[in-house]
Scaffold this active site. Sequence first.
Site, PDB file in Angstrom:
ATOM      1  N   ASP A 103      -5.839   1.596   8.075  1.00 47.04           N
ATOM      2  CA  ASP A 103      -4.467   2.108   8.196  1.00 47.04           C
ATOM      3  C   ASP A 103      -4.504   3.626   8.110  1.00 47.04           C
ATOM      4  O   ASP A 103      -5.576   4.246   8.060  1.00 47.04           O
ATOM      5  CB  ASP A 103      -3.534   1.485   7.151  1.00 47.04           C
ATOM      6  CG  ASP A 103      -3.926   1.815   5.714  1.00 47.04           C
ATOM      7  OD1 ASP A 103      -4.696   2.763   5.492  1.00 47.04           O
ATOM      8  OD2 ASP A 103      -3.445   1.121   4.793  1.00 47.04           O
TER       9      ASP A 103
ATOM     10  N   TYR B  35       7.028  -8.431   8.364  1.00 48.13           N
ATOM     11  CA  TYR B  35       6.700  -7.008   8.466  1.00 48.13           C
ATOM     12  C   TYR B  35       7.029  -6.476   9.854  1.00 48.13           C
ATOM     13  O   TYR B  35       6.878  -7.189  10.857  1.00 48.13           O
ATOM     14  CB  TYR B  35       5.206  -6.778   8.239  1.00 48.13           C
ATOM     15  CG  TYR B  35       4.698  -7.144   6.872  1.00 48.13           C
ATOM     16  CD1 TYR B  35       4.626  -6.198   5.855  1.00 48.13           C
ATOM     17  CD2 TYR B  35       4.250  -8.437   6.603  1.00 48.13           C
ATOM     18  CE1 TYR B  35       4.143  -6.532   4.597  1.00 48.13           C
ATOM     19  CE2 TYR B  35       3.757  -8.779   5.356  1.00 48.13           C
ATOM     20  CZ  TYR B  35       3.713  -7.828   4.347  1.00 48.13           C
ATOM     21  OH  TYR B  35       3.231  -8.166   3.119  1.00 48.13           O
TER      22      TYR B  35
ATOM     23  N   ASP C 208       0.835  -1.196   0.000  1.00 47.06           N
ATOM     24  CA  ASP C 208       0.000   0.000   0.000  1.00 47.06           C
ATOM     25  C   ASP C 208       0.876   1.254   0.000  1.00 47.06           C
ATOM     26  O   ASP C 208       2.030   1.212   0.445  1.00 47.06           O
ATOM     27  CB  ASP C 208      -0.910   0.004   1.225  1.00 47.06           C
ATOM     28  CG  ASP C 208      -1.940  -1.115   1.193  1.00 47.06           C
ATOM     29  OD1 ASP C 208      -2.380  -1.465   0.084  1.00 47.06           O
ATOM     30  OD2 ASP C 208      -2.292  -1.637   2.266  1.00 47.06           O
TER      31      ASP C 208
ATOM     32  N   ARG D 227      -2.904  -4.951   8.235  1.00 44.47           N
ATOM     33  CA  ARG D 227      -3.857  -3.960   8.745  1.00 44.47           C
ATOM     34  C   ARG D 227      -5.132  -4.621   9.267  1.00 44.47           C
ATOM     35  O   ARG D 227      -5.789  -4.089  10.163  1.00 44.47           O
ATOM     36  CB  ARG D 227      -4.167  -2.897   7.698  1.00 44.47           C
ATOM     37  CG  ARG D 227      -4.599  -3.376   6.352  1.00 44.47           C
ATOM     38  CD  ARG D 227      -4.477  -2.227   5.334  1.00 44.47           C
ATOM     39  NE  ARG D 227      -4.534  -2.686   3.968  1.00 44.47           N
ATOM     40  CZ  ARG D 227      -5.557  -2.446   3.145  1.00 44.47           C
ATOM     41  NH1 ARG D 227      -6.602  -1.757   3.579  1.00 44.47           N
ATOM     42  NH2 ARG D 227      -5.530  -2.869   1.908  1.00 44.47           N
TER      43      ARG D 227
END
Length: 306
Positions: free
Chosen positions: A85, A71, A43, A186
């Site tokens: 997010d 992550y 994203d 997310r």
Amino acid sequence: MSESSPQGILVCDKPQGLSSHGVVSRIRRWYGTKKVGHAGTLDPMATGVLVLGLGRGTKLLTYITGVSKTYLATIRLGSSTPTDDADSGPDCFAVPADLATVDTPAIEAAVAKLRGPIDQVPSAVSAIKVDGKRSYARVRAGEDVQLKARRVEISSFEIIDIRFSAADGHIDVDVEVDCSSGTYVRALARDIGTDLGVYGHLTALRRTRVGDFELDQAVTLPADLDTAPPALMPLAEAARTFLPVVTVRTEQAIALMQGKVVATEGSSASADSVVAVICDDVLVSVAEVRRDGGLKSLTAFAIDLA
């Protein structure tokens, strides 16, 4: 496609604020080629490892997309956003008294529930297609989109730090997540907030690993694209990082690219597995090992073996 055009894999450190497609556009200009693709969207808010294929490297991306990923993220408890997010502003806020009851053991318990195989409902604002149309496009058109849960694997979900800022109406939780392809970090933030009854969303996300492609291998995009681009990772080297390797002779390689089944000799690859077939240090094919031990090409890489 000219043989002089760029061929290979590039590991890029995607900057914040740029879409994955935006990175592809820059790489096209930087290397002077149209044949560029990426494996696994990040994203715009997210940063970190984005694996790109150039030339024949785009054929390899299909197999890179499905590997596991790591992550680093910051989960903010106390509010939620339409996108789960920081790409959108908060629209729901926790009752201060409820947020005040959230302590470290409660957060640890909520995180523990999301380790292992879980059924995750992806964020509605995602690229998943619903009846041929992207989910995010339906949401932006005002539709109420309800996506189905998908099985994903969270192999590791560790809390790094917790910062309590109840006076400011939030709690920030830094985490590291190892997960299967298709996991929405997310959505993890959303679900932890829901479990604790105080809402949650991501404020930071950085991908540090895609398979065996690590952040320390990643190239930073320069502000000036007149800078000479770095050498690409050869396809054989890239394929070795995430696929078992079977080495063949030239005549076998030619037969494989012609669609023929080729017998393997001395290979330890198991039946039904997918392997990288290499001849003279060149990636010839990504192939499936049949039950009879033969190799059948799934994706051939057009190269001159004459």
